[in-house]
Scaffold this active site. Structure first.
Site, PDB file in Angstrom:
ATOM      1  N   GLU A  73      -3.758  -0.298   7.987  1.00 14.07           N
ATOM      2  CA  GLU A  73      -2.622   0.146   8.798  1.00 14.07           C
ATOM      3  C   GLU A  73      -2.732  -0.408  10.204  1.00 14.07           C
ATOM      4  O   GLU A  73      -3.827  -0.453  10.780  1.00 14.07           O
ATOM      5  CB  GLU A  73      -2.593   1.679   8.947  1.00 14.07           C
ATOM      6  CG  GLU A  73      -1.885   2.401   7.845  1.00 14.07           C
ATOM      7  CD  GLU A  73      -1.783   3.889   8.120  1.00 14.07           C
ATOM      8  OE1 GLU A  73      -1.424   4.283   9.255  1.00 14.07           O
ATOM      9  OE2 GLU A  73      -2.052   4.657   7.185  1.00 14.07           O
TER      10      GLU A  73
ATOM     11  N   ARG B 152       0.860  -1.188   0.000  1.00 15.09           N
ATOM     12  CA  ARG B 152       0.000   0.000   0.000  1.00 15.09           C
ATOM     13  C   ARG B 152       0.899   1.242   0.000  1.00 15.09           C
ATOM     14  O   ARG B 152       1.691   1.430   0.918  1.00 15.09           O
ATOM     15  CB  ARG B 152      -0.903  -0.006   1.243  1.00 15.09           C
ATOM     16  CG  ARG B 152      -1.734   1.253   1.336  1.00 15.09           C
ATOM     17  CD  ARG B 152      -2.645   1.305   2.563  1.00 15.09           C
ATOM     18  NE  ARG B 152      -3.291   2.596   2.562  1.00 15.09           N
ATOM     19  CZ  ARG B 152      -3.410   3.410   3.599  1.00 15.09           C
ATOM     20  NH1 ARG B 152      -2.984   3.028   4.789  1.00 15.09           N
ATOM     21  NH2 ARG B 152      -3.979   4.581   3.465  1.00 15.09           N
TER      22      ARG B 152
ATOM     23  N   TYR C 108      -4.604   1.311  15.745  1.00 15.50           N
ATOM     24  CA  TYR C 108      -3.338   1.364  16.468  1.00 15.50           C
ATOM     25  C   TYR C 108      -3.471   1.135  17.962  1.00 15.50           C
ATOM     26  O   TYR C 108      -2.639   0.520  18.588  1.00 15.50           O
ATOM     27  CB  TYR C 108      -2.664   2.725  16.259  1.00 15.50           C
ATOM     28  CG  TYR C 108      -2.014   2.885  14.899  1.00 15.50           C
ATOM     29  CD1 TYR C 108      -0.669   2.614  14.715  1.00 15.50           C
ATOM     30  CD2 TYR C 108      -2.763   3.304  13.806  1.00 15.50           C
ATOM     31  CE1 TYR C 108      -0.059   2.746  13.478  1.00 15.50           C
ATOM     32  CE2 TYR C 108      -2.166   3.445  12.553  1.00 15.50           C
ATOM     33  CZ  TYR C 108      -0.813   3.164  12.391  1.00 15.50           C
ATOM     34  OH  TYR C 108      -0.217   3.291  11.165  1.00 15.50           O
TER      35      TYR C 108
ATOM     36  N   ASN D 133      -7.621   1.512   9.862  1.00 14.87           N
ATOM     37  CA  ASN D 133      -6.315   1.819  10.442  1.00 14.87           C
ATOM     38  C   ASN D 133      -6.495   1.748  11.951  1.00 14.87           C
ATOM     39  O   ASN D 133      -7.202   2.567  12.540  1.00 14.87           O
ATOM     40  CB  ASN D 133      -5.854   3.226  10.056  1.00 14.87           C
ATOM     41  CG  ASN D 133      -5.548   3.351   8.568  1.00 14.87           C
ATOM     42  OD1 ASN D 133      -5.657   2.376   7.822  1.00 14.87           O
ATOM     43  ND2 ASN D 133      -5.160   4.534   8.141  1.00 14.87           N
TER      44      ASN D 133
ATOM     45  N   GLN E 151      -7.650   8.375   6.385  1.00 15.68           N
ATOM     46  CA  GLN E 151      -7.994   8.994   7.667  1.00 15.68           C
ATOM     47  C   GLN E 151      -8.580  10.407   7.567  1.00 15.68           C
ATOM     48  O   GLN E 151      -7.916  11.386   7.945  1.00 15.68           O
ATOM     49  CB  GLN E 151      -6.766   8.994   8.583  1.00 15.68           C
ATOM     50  CG  GLN E 151      -6.302   7.591   8.909  1.00 15.68           C
ATOM     51  CD  GLN E 151      -5.331   7.496  10.096  1.00 15.68           C
ATOM     52  OE1 GLN E 151      -4.959   6.412  10.467  1.00 15.68           O
ATOM     53  NE2 GLN E 151      -4.952   8.588  10.714  1.00 15.68           N
TER      54      GLN E 151
ATOM     55  N   SER F 103      -7.903  12.695  10.473  1.00 16.97           N
ATOM     56  CA  SER F 103      -6.611  13.388  10.565  1.00 16.97           C
ATOM     57  C   SER F 103      -6.593  14.575   9.612  1.00 16.97           C
ATOM     58  O   SER F 103      -6.132  15.662   9.978  1.00 16.97           O
ATOM     59  CB  SER F 103      -5.456  12.452  10.206  1.00 16.97           C
ATOM     60  OG  SER F 103      -5.500  11.300  10.998  1.00 16.97           O
TER      61      SER F 103
HETATM   62  C1  NOJ Z   1      -1.688   6.877  10.410  1.00 15.14           C
HETATM   63  C2  NOJ Z   1      -1.239   7.634   9.202  1.00 15.14           C
HETATM   64  O1  NOJ Z   1      -1.987   7.251   8.095  1.00 15.14           O
HETATM   65  C3  NOJ Z   1       0.250   7.498   8.911  1.00 15.14           C
HETATM   66  O2  NOJ Z   1       0.597   8.480   7.978  1.00 15.14           O
HETATM   67  C4  NOJ Z   1       1.040   7.603  10.183  1.00 15.14           C
HETATM   68  O3  NOJ Z   1       2.424   7.591   9.925  1.00 15.14           O
HETATM   69  C5  NOJ Z   1       0.652   6.466  11.101  1.00 15.14           C
HETATM   70  N1  NOJ Z   1      -0.751   6.585  11.431  1.00 15.14           N
HETATM   71  C6  NOJ Z   1       1.424   6.429  12.407  1.00 15.14           C
HETATM   72  O4  NOJ Z   1       1.130   7.550  13.160  1.00 15.14           O
END
Ligand code: NOJ
Length: 510
Positions: free
Chosen positions: A397, A97, A331, A329, A187, A190
């Site tokens: 992600e 990706r 985390y 995504n 995102q 963001s």
């Molecule tokens: C999400 C973002 O899409 C990516 O650009 C970023 O580096 C990662 N999170 C880690 O923060």
């Protein structure tokens, strides 16, 4: 059964699994890695690339970057893409990706001038991937808007929807015959909440509660237009799939107090529902509770209308069902509590009215916002299934940050724990087609520069060649892709990684 599983996972998810069943990833489950243009390409003004908002923001405010390193050169993937593909072959991944830099192929932002050198770069990268049976998964927009379009208001301008559609058309025309997996936007929260509400993310508009909501509406509509464009003009010919990547971290109430539980529900509607509801819910539109809340606050604050712009019935129709898959995504997880103090207003934070925290006993990464809580991936998956009726999910992600160094055992641990959670989510009905690790290599982590390292490969930014070296996690990921199970105690004999023959790529319809 449902509650029993949840409790077990809540407890064991953080500290490691207690059950001994060996769970396996299906043979057609896709494994990949991700990067984005600004974060890895460098060559910011090479071969007629136009300036974008991250070039401008970090050039004008070098002081905001933690270690002073911006994306001017980054990993220099513009010149090192063959090495990048070699690393993908070493890992044995199914897909890669990456994102296209809008201003590299359309330096004026508009489709009047196509930069052939930019097109050639992506063509070469895509051809190199296909040569080795690695499926390109292309993100159209990963935060780097052409500066000229920002000067016209960027995503706060409703015309941005057309600008994006024009750009998407050029990309589909040029690469549609080679690319099967597309992601329109990365995102939106963001892009909008950080970039238009905040000041630490380009374009740093800093007008929360107003500009962020305008942006969200336009970004979602732009996504839907690009999706429909693909459907009507390219789908029959190329049979590709188009999705959108959303930031889907999990949120749990800090305790059982009714006010905190209710605040958590509201927080989920603002952080997940605001983006998912228009596309995946039966009724479409922004979530009713979000609309109600922002309207009420806006009127109290003296606005004539809600600060959250309305979606017309045609727009609701355009958005509903406008994705072949949900790019997730994921985390981390947060604990939510009703805010006790007054928050600055107007702002999206004040509209929601919560405080977030993370327990101090959750393992920390190099990023202040990122702690390990694998059970959150499981709970998020079940929430999505319940509320949005089992959408097709692709993890686009997931990752972990460290400092320099090849022995990244904290990343390995995090990876294994999250894979266990993912396998349980799949067992319990989540339709996950694939997983994408963030990131292939260390890169420019926005204003954190290169102080937070997300790579499976370490990059030596001091070297002219931006030399890449496999970390322990790269070896563990490679092994996992081969074996398709999580082996808690597996260790490589040495740190060498080499290209091995991999199973034929499984064609998967998303
Ligand atoms: C999400 C973002 O899409 C990516 O650009 C970023 O580096 C990662 N999170 C880690 O923060």
């Amino acid at each position: 059964m449902y509650t029993v599983i949840l409790v077990l996972i809540t407890v064991s998810g953080i500290h490691g699994w207690s059950d001994t069943k060996v769970r396996r990833f299906r043979d057609d489950f896709l494994f990949g890695v991700a990067t984005s243009a600004y974060q890895v390409e460098g060559a910011w003004d090479v071969d007629d690339k136009g300036e974008n908002i991250w070039d401008r923001f970090l050039h004008e405010h070098p002081g905001v970057i933690a270690d002073g390193r911006n994306g001017d050169v980054a990993c220099d993937s513009y010149h090192n893409y063959q090495r990048d593909v070699e690393m993908l072959r070493e890992l044995g991944v199914d897909h890669y990706r990456f994102s296209i830099s809008w201003s590299r192929i359309l330096p004026t932002g508009f489709s009047n001038e196509i930069n052939e050198k930019g097109i050639e770069y992506y063509d070469s990268l895509i051809d190199e991937l296909i040569k080795y049976n690695i499926e390109p998964m292309v993100t159209l927009f990963h935060f780097d808007l052409p500066q000229i379009l920002q000067d016209l208001g960027g995503w706060a301008n409703p015309l941005s929807v057309e600008w994006f559609e024009d750009y998407a058309k050029i990309v589909f025309e040029k690469f549609g015959h080679k690319v099967k997996y597309w992601i329109t936007m990365n995102q939106p929260n963001s892009i909008c909440v950080d970039g238009y509400g905040g000041i630490e993310f380009a374009p740093a508009v800093g007008f929360s509660g107003v500009a962020d909501y305008l942006c969200i509406k336009n970004v979602l509509l732009a996504h839907a237009k690009a999706y429909r464009l693909y459907q009507t003009e390219y789908k029959t010919k190329y049979k590709g799939s188009v999705g959108i990547s959303l930031s889907l971290n999990w949120a749990d109430s800090v305790d059982n107090k009714t006010e905190n539980v209710e605040s958590t529900d509201l927080f989920r509607e603002f952080s997940i529902g605001l983006y998912m509801n228009p596309i995946w819910s039966k009724e479409g539109d922004f979530p009713a509770v979000v609309k109600k809340r922002v309207l009420q606050k806006s009127i109290e604050q003296g606005y004539r209308k809600s600060r959250l712009p309305e979606l017309s019935s045609e727009e609701i129709k355009l958005l509903k069902g406008s994705a072949d898959f949900l790019g997730a995504n994921h985390y981390t997880t947060y604990f939510v509590k009703k805010a006790e103090k007054r928050l600055p207003s107007p702002s999206i934070d004040d509209d929601i009215g919560v405080e977030l925290s993370q327990p101090s006993d959750w393992k920390t990464s190099q990023s202040s916002w990122l702690r390990s809580a694998p059970y959150g991936l499981y709970k998020m998956s079940l929430h999505i299934n319940k509320v949005y009726d089992y959408p097709a999910v692709f993890i686009t992600e997931h990752g972990w940050s460290t400092t320099k160094g090849l022995k990244d055992s904290s990343r390995v641990k995090n990876l294994r724990n999250y894979f266990n959670a993912l396998l349980l989510a799949i067992e319990d009905g989540t339709d996950v087609k694939g997983y994408t690790a963030w990131s292939l290599m260390d890169n420019v982590e926005w204003i954190a520069g290169t102080s937070e390292r997300f790579g499976l490969y370490e990059v030596n930014f001091e070297s002219k060649e931006k030399t890449r070296k496999a970390r322990l996690s790269a070896l563990v990921y490679k092994r996992l892709i081969e074996q398709r199970i999580v082996e808690e105690d597996w260790k490589p004999d040495n740190m060498n990684i080499s290209i091995t023959k991999r199973k034929k790529y499984a064609k998967v319809e998303l």
